[in-house]
Motif scaffolding. Structure first.
Motif, PDB file in Angstrom:
ATOM      1  N   GLU A   1       0.844  -1.199   0.000  1.00 40.78           N
ATOM      2  CA  GLU A   1       0.000   0.000   0.000  1.00 40.78           C
ATOM      3  C   GLU A   1       0.878   1.247   0.000  1.00 40.78           C
ATOM      4  O   GLU A   1       1.825   1.356   0.776  1.00 40.78           O
ATOM      5  CB  GLU A   1      -0.932   0.006   1.216  1.00 40.78           C
ATOM      6  CG  GLU A   1      -1.962   1.121   1.199  1.00 40.78           C
ATOM      7  CD  GLU A   1      -2.981   1.006   2.315  1.00 40.78           C
ATOM      8  OE1 GLU A   1      -3.932   1.794   2.330  1.00 40.78           O
ATOM      9  OE2 GLU A   1      -2.825   0.094   3.162  1.00 40.78           O
ATOM     10  N   GLN A   2       0.534   2.181  -0.825  1.00 39.99           N
ATOM     11  CA  GLN A   2       1.326   3.386  -0.989  1.00 39.99           C
ATOM     12  C   GLN A   2       0.480   4.615  -0.665  1.00 39.99           C
ATOM     13  O   GLN A   2      -0.752   4.598  -0.796  1.00 39.99           O
ATOM     14  CB  GLN A   2       1.856   3.502  -2.425  1.00 39.99           C
ATOM     15  CG  GLN A   2       2.649   2.291  -2.885  1.00 39.99           C
ATOM     16  CD  GLN A   2       3.035   2.398  -4.346  1.00 39.99           C
ATOM     17  OE1 GLN A   2       3.630   3.391  -4.778  1.00 39.99           O
ATOM     18  NE2 GLN A   2       2.695   1.376  -5.126  1.00 39.99           N
TER      19      GLN A   2
ATOM     20  N   PHE B   1      -4.565   6.690  -0.476  1.00 38.64           N
ATOM     21  CA  PHE B   1      -3.914   5.419  -0.183  1.00 38.64           C
ATOM     22  C   PHE B   1      -4.301   4.417  -1.286  1.00 38.64           C
ATOM     23  O   PHE B   1      -5.501   4.121  -1.451  1.00 38.64           O
ATOM     24  CB  PHE B   1      -4.356   4.891   1.182  1.00 38.64           C
ATOM     25  CG  PHE B   1      -3.986   5.802   2.336  1.00 38.64           C
ATOM     26  CD1 PHE B   1      -2.851   5.575   3.079  1.00 38.64           C
ATOM     27  CD2 PHE B   1      -4.785   6.895   2.655  1.00 38.64           C
ATOM     28  CE1 PHE B   1      -2.511   6.405   4.127  1.00 38.64           C
ATOM     29  CE2 PHE B   1      -4.454   7.728   3.707  1.00 38.64           C
ATOM     30  CZ  PHE B   1      -3.304   7.490   4.447  1.00 38.64           C
ATOM     31  N   ILE B   2      -3.293   3.918  -1.990  1.00 38.09           N
ATOM     32  CA  ILE B   2      -3.550   2.998  -3.102  1.00 38.09           C
ATOM     33  C   ILE B   2      -2.745   1.722  -2.900  1.00 38.09           C
ATOM     34  O   ILE B   2      -1.763   1.684  -2.132  1.00 38.09           O
ATOM     35  CB  ILE B   2      -3.173   3.645  -4.451  1.00 38.09           C
ATOM     36  CG1 ILE B   2      -1.654   3.908  -4.504  1.00 38.09           C
ATOM     37  CG2 ILE B   2      -3.964   4.922  -4.686  1.00 38.09           C
ATOM     38  CD1 ILE B   2      -1.159   4.340  -5.863  1.00 38.09           C
ATOM     39  N   GLN B   3      -3.159   0.673  -3.603  1.00 39.13           N
ATOM     40  CA  GLN B   3      -2.446  -0.606  -3.598  1.00 39.13           C
ATOM     41  C   GLN B   3      -2.615  -1.265  -4.958  1.00 39.13           C
ATOM     42  O   GLN B   3      -3.751  -1.394  -5.448  1.00 39.13           O
ATOM     43  CB  GLN B   3      -2.956  -1.515  -2.488  1.00 39.13           C
ATOM     44  CG  GLN B   3      -2.167  -2.802  -2.340  1.00 39.13           C
ATOM     45  CD  GLN B   3      -2.630  -3.634  -1.154  1.00 39.13           C
ATOM     46  OE1 GLN B   3      -3.653  -3.330  -0.534  1.00 39.13           O
ATOM     47  NE2 GLN B   3      -1.869  -4.679  -0.839  1.00 39.13           N
TER      48      GLN B   3
ATOM     49  N   ASP C   1     -11.850   5.230  -7.215  1.00 35.15           N
ATOM     50  CA  ASP C   1     -11.695   3.764  -7.215  1.00 35.15           C
ATOM     51  C   ASP C   1     -12.257   3.165  -8.494  1.00 35.15           C
ATOM     52  O   ASP C   1     -11.680   2.229  -9.074  1.00 35.15           O
ATOM     53  CB  ASP C   1     -12.385   3.191  -5.982  1.00 35.15           C
ATOM     54  CG  ASP C   1     -12.120   1.700  -5.828  1.00 35.15           C
ATOM     55  OD1 ASP C   1     -10.988   1.266  -6.091  1.00 35.15           O
ATOM     56  OD2 ASP C   1     -13.052   0.956  -5.454  1.00 35.15           O
TER      57      ASP C   1
ATOM     58  N   LYS D   1      -6.217  -0.580  -6.478  1.00 32.29           N
ATOM     59  CA  LYS D   1      -7.309  -0.441  -5.514  1.00 32.29           C
ATOM     60  C   LYS D   1      -7.061   0.788  -4.657  1.00 32.29           C
ATOM     61  O   LYS D   1      -6.013   0.912  -3.993  1.00 32.29           O
ATOM     62  CB  LYS D   1      -7.383  -1.692  -4.627  1.00 32.29           C
ATOM     63  CG  LYS D   1      -8.367  -1.596  -3.495  1.00 32.29           C
ATOM     64  CD  LYS D   1      -9.808  -1.506  -4.015  1.00 32.29           C
ATOM     65  CE  LYS D   1     -10.793  -1.476  -2.853  1.00 32.29           C
ATOM     66  NZ  LYS D   1     -12.191  -1.291  -3.324  1.00 32.29           N
TER      67      LYS D   1
ATOM     68  N   ASN E   1      -7.840   2.518  -1.458  1.00 28.88           N
ATOM     69  CA  ASN E   1      -8.404   2.117  -0.162  1.00 28.88           C
ATOM     70  C   ASN E   1      -9.145   3.256   0.524  1.00 28.88           C
ATOM     71  O   ASN E   1     -10.252   3.074   1.030  1.00 28.88           O
ATOM     72  CB  ASN E   1      -7.291   1.594   0.744  1.00 28.88           C
ATOM     73  CG  ASN E   1      -6.679   0.312   0.206  1.00 28.88           C
ATOM     74  OD1 ASN E   1      -7.370  -0.518  -0.394  1.00 28.88           O
ATOM     75  ND2 ASN E   1      -5.371   0.136   0.394  1.00 28.88           N
TER      76      ASN E   1
END
Length: 332
Positions: A63-64, A88-90, A144, A153, A155
């Motif tokens: 997660e970044q 927050f992305i993954q 999203d 994704k 978050n």
């Protein structure tokens, strides 16, 4: 020979490193064969075909956090606010994230900026200031859905800072101060109300207790007057019986008692400056003497009653009434 041997050793090392690939945890590598994507390497050790296959993209699968730069947005009611956010992305699909979009992080940052202006611009300033959760949820839904084809994704998205204009900030400060003062006045009024209620309750209880005291005192006074009246009635009955038996001393006692009471009341009167003393003091002395004889007669009667109880009854002789000095002559 020496140069050829060294070249062969170097070539073997190069082939070895191009064949064996170790993927660290949290990363995934894409494999390309002559520039075409073939497969994705998971964390661990993998083997590639030398001179044919190679690593294409090294993707971060953890997660970044991306920082959306601050920007000025005009709200629905034409107020200028400065807004920035974090997202927050993954990466869920390494191949899609690697080959469907160029510069993934930059693309997601620009996508968040444009949608942030769209969402904030459709709301009033009050809604922007007090409905951050609504803004976050709307941004999360839109972004999203937009990043799903990229294998990413989203978050969550959070509004990090929201700064209204200076004049609006001052107005909000004055409004907050006025609201605080209003609450203080209301609280003070409530306190005074409760204090007034408490004082009224105290006065009510005091009045009730005072009334109860007056009631009890009146009851006691009435009981005392009732007993006094009973005693006076019994005394009057005794005097009446004595008069019926022809005892003149009883009449003298009754008249002397009323005489003394009237004279005492005349002496106690605060408005009376002069007390008139009867000239016939002898009559008063005679009356007092009659009272003494009446008391002596009462004692004699009590002694006779005790003797009559102790001895058999004897025939009694009528005793002529005695005339006290200065008293009223007996009537026949």
């Amino acid at each position: 020979m020496g140069f050829v041997g060294i070249a062969l050793v170097v070539l073997a090392i190069v082939v070895l490193f191009s064949t064996i690939k170790i993927v660290p945890q949290g990363r995934e590598f894409t494999v390309e064969r002559f520039g075409k994507y073939t497969r994705t390497l998971s964390p661990g050790i993998s083997f590639l075909t030398p001179f044919v296959e190679g690593v294409g993209k090294r993707m971060n699968m953890m997660e970044q956090v991306l920082d959306v730069p601050q920007q000025e947005v005009i709200t629905k009611d034409n107020a200028m606010v400065k807004v920035d956010a974090i997202v927050f992305i993954q990466v869920m699909n390494a191949a899609a994230a690697a080959y469907r979009v160029d510069e993934l992080n930059y693309a997601i940052t620009q996508l968040c900026s444009t949608n942030l202006r769209t969402v904030v611009g459709s709301m009033d300033l009050d809604e922007v200031l007090f409905q951050r959760d609504n803004i976050n949820s709307r941004l999360l839904t839109v972004i999203d859905a937009a990043t799903e084809p990229w294998g990413v994704k989203v978050n969550r998205i959070e509004i990090k800072d929201l700064t209204p204009p200076t004049d609006i900030t001052n107005a909000m400060a004055r409004q907050m101060k006025a609201e605080r003062e209003r609450r203080a006045v209301i609280t003070e009024a409530e306190g005074e109300k409760q204090a007034a209620i408490a004082r009224a309750e105290g006065a009510k209880q005091s009045a009730i207790l005072e009334a109860e005291g007056r009631k009890e005192a009146a009851f006691r006074d009435a009981e005392a007057r009732e007993r006094e009246a009973e005693a006076e009635a019994r005394a009057t009955a005794m005097v009446s019986e004595a008069i019926a038996r022809g005892d003149v001393n009883a009449i003298n006692y009754f008249v002397a008692q009323k005489y003394v009471e009237a004279f005492a009341e005349l002496a106690r009167n605060p408005t009376q400056k002069t007390v008139i003393v009867p000239a016939e003091l002898g009559g008063l002395v005679g009356t007092l003497a009659g009272l003494g004889e009446l008391v002596g007669l009462a004692k004699d009667q009590q002694i006779e009653r005790r003797d009559s109880r102790a001895a058999p009854p004897a025939p009694s002789r009528p005793v002529p009434p005695r005339r006290p000095a200065g008293g009223v002559p007996p009537t026949e």
